[in-house]
Design a protein around this motif. Structure first.
Motif, PDB file in Angstrom:
ATOM      1  N   ALA A   1      -5.685  -7.768  41.800  1.00  0.00           N
ATOM      2  CA  ALA A   1      -5.660  -7.977  43.251  1.00  0.00           C
ATOM      3  C   ALA A   1      -4.726  -9.122  43.611  1.00  0.00           C
ATOM      4  O   ALA A   1      -4.043  -9.090  44.638  1.00  0.00           O
ATOM      5  N   ALA A   2      -4.678 -10.141  42.744  1.00  0.00           N
ATOM      6  CA  ALA A   2      -3.786 -11.281  42.992  1.00  0.00           C
ATOM      7  C   ALA A   2      -2.329 -10.844  43.005  1.00  0.00           C
ATOM      8  O   ALA A   2      -1.509 -11.378  43.775  1.00  0.00           O
ATOM      9  N   ALA A   3      -1.983  -9.867  42.168  1.00  0.00           N
ATOM     10  CA  ALA A   3      -0.612  -9.365  42.144  1.00  0.00           C
ATOM     11  C   ALA A   3      -0.275  -8.662  43.453  1.00  0.00           C
ATOM     12  O   ALA A   3       0.845  -8.796  43.974  1.00  0.00           O
TER      13      ALA A   3
ATOM     14  N   ALA B   1      -5.656  -7.134  49.825  1.00  0.00           N
ATOM     15  CA  ALA B   1      -5.119  -6.973  48.469  1.00  0.00           C
ATOM     16  C   ALA B   1      -6.190  -6.444  47.524  1.00  0.00           C
ATOM     17  O   ALA B   1      -5.942  -5.533  46.720  1.00  0.00           O
ATOM     18  N   ALA B   2      -7.387  -7.017  47.615  1.00  0.00           N
ATOM     19  CA  ALA B   2      -8.482  -6.569  46.755  1.00  0.00           C
ATOM     20  C   ALA B   2      -8.863  -5.132  47.061  1.00  0.00           C
ATOM     21  O   ALA B   2      -9.113  -4.333  46.143  1.00  0.00           O
ATOM     22  N   TYR B   3      -8.902  -4.779  48.336  1.00  0.00           N
ATOM     23  CA  TYR B   3      -9.262  -3.418  48.743  1.00  0.00           C
ATOM     24  C   TYR B   3      -8.266  -2.411  48.183  1.00  0.00           C
ATOM     25  O   TYR B   3      -8.650  -1.377  47.608  1.00  0.00           O
ATOM     26  N   ILE B   4      -6.971  -2.697  48.344  1.00  0.00           N
ATOM     27  CA  ILE B   4      -5.941  -1.760  47.891  1.00  0.00           C
ATOM     28  C   ILE B   4      -5.930  -1.658  46.365  1.00  0.00           C
ATOM     29  O   ILE B   4      -5.793  -0.569  45.800  1.00  0.00           O
ATOM     30  N   HIS B   5      -6.088  -2.796  45.693  1.00  0.00           N
ATOM     31  CA  HIS B   5      -6.118  -2.762  44.231  1.00  0.00           C
ATOM     32  C   HIS B   5      -7.316  -1.962  43.716  1.00  0.00           C
ATOM     33  O   HIS B   5      -7.175  -1.100  42.830  1.00  0.00           O
ATOM     34  N   GLU B   6      -8.484  -2.217  44.308  1.00  0.00           N
ATOM     35  CA  GLU B   6      -9.710  -1.575  43.827  1.00  0.00           C
ATOM     36  C   GLU B   6      -9.758  -0.087  44.166  1.00  0.00           C
ATOM     37  O   GLU B   6     -10.230   0.728  43.373  1.00  0.00           O
ATOM     38  N   HIS B   7      -9.272   0.288  45.344  1.00  0.00           N
ATOM     39  CA  HIS B   7      -9.375   1.685  45.777  1.00  0.00           C
ATOM     40  C   HIS B   7      -8.207   2.552  45.324  1.00  0.00           C
ATOM     41  O   HIS B   7      -8.372   3.767  45.149  1.00  0.00           O
TER      42      HIS B   7
ATOM     43  N   PRO C   1      -6.093 -11.645  51.389  1.00  0.00           N
ATOM     44  CA  PRO C   1      -6.749 -11.515  50.079  1.00  0.00           C
ATOM     45  C   PRO C   1      -7.731 -10.346  50.020  1.00  0.00           C
ATOM     46  O   PRO C   1      -7.809  -9.639  49.010  1.00  0.00           O
ATOM     47  N   GLU C   2      -8.452 -10.122  51.118  1.00  0.00           N
ATOM     48  CA  GLU C   2      -9.385  -9.002  51.158  1.00  0.00           C
ATOM     49  C   GLU C   2      -8.635  -7.667  51.144  1.00  0.00           C
ATOM     50  O   GLU C   2      -9.059  -6.705  50.491  1.00  0.00           O
TER      51      GLU C   2
END
Length: 231
Positions: A67-69, A54-60, A51-52
């Motif tokens: 991020a869930a996707a 995913a969030a990192y890649i989505h945000e950056h 989950p972290e």
């Protein structure tokens, strides 16, 4: 040996020969998003849960609507891998079976989500030998703190000082050592930890399970215990 002993294993790169597939996953995500991961990015991602990550890649990098996707992309990729391609590291299953025959209780603690982790343990043959299979998502904390190891250890009936953690990631070995666990570092990939890092951090460092039989490991533990008694 009369003193209680428990073992906690990491999954990816320790029991399961899967670190290469995480590089495949990174390549798949970067191809989909049209971006490149720097060494600094991969160094960070190595210490993150799915989950972290995913969030990192989505945000950056803007991959995915949310991020869930991105997390769903990762989970689908890895579930297919664990179900059809995953295999134990050479010597790992024999090592675990040898410890089981000697009555040593064992558990798994991993940053991999529970559904994937359980599938990996089943498909690679480790599940029957584990008292517990614990993911960081079960405790709501990453391996930067010892909660996941403590949760796994609860099934073993041992104290931290009586428990050994097997890890390929240097940062996780640091967490274990600082919490009072004994450690074995097993080399797999420089992105997880260089050989020099493992030697400097772990109580015992090995290149492969083929270097260390279960009987040999028990001898190391007994020697350490006897050394403490004579001090």
């Amino acid at each position: 040996m009369d003193t209680p002993l428990g073992i906690i294993f990491d999954c990816d790169g320790t029991l399961v020969d899967s670190m290469g597939v995480w590089r495949e996953l990174e390549e798949s995500l970067t191809n989909q998003g049209g971006f490149t991961l720097s060494k600094a990015d991969t160094d960070i991602i190595t210490t993150l849960s799915i989950p972290e990550t995913a969030a990192y890649i989505h945000e950056h990098f803007g991959l995915g609507a949310t991020a869930a996707a991105v997390e769903t992309m990762i989970n689908e990729f890895m579930l297919d891998y664990y179900s059809h391609r995953a295999c134990p590291r050479p010597g790992a299953l024999a090592f675990v079976q040898g410890l089981h025959e000697q009555g040593v209780p064992m558990a798994v603690a991993s940053s991999t989500p529970s559904e994937l982790l359980i599938e990996a343990m089943k498909s690679c043959g480790f599940a029957p030998y584990m008292k517990a299979i614990v993911s960081v998502e079960d405790v709501g904390s990453s391996k930067r703190s010892p909660e996941v190891y403590d949760a796994a250890r609860a099934s073993l009936g041992t104290t931290r000082a009586q428990t050994w953690g097997f890890e390929d990631a240097t940062y996780a070995l640091v967490t274990l050592s600082q919490a009072g666990y004994h450690t074995v570092g097993i080399y797999d990939d420089d992105k997880a930890g260089t050989w020099e890092d493992l030697v400097a951090t772990a109580d015992v460092a090995i290149q492969s399970f083929e270097e260390l039989t279960s009987a040999g490991f028990m001898a190391v533990v007994a020697s350490l215990y006897n050394e403490k008694l004579t001090k």
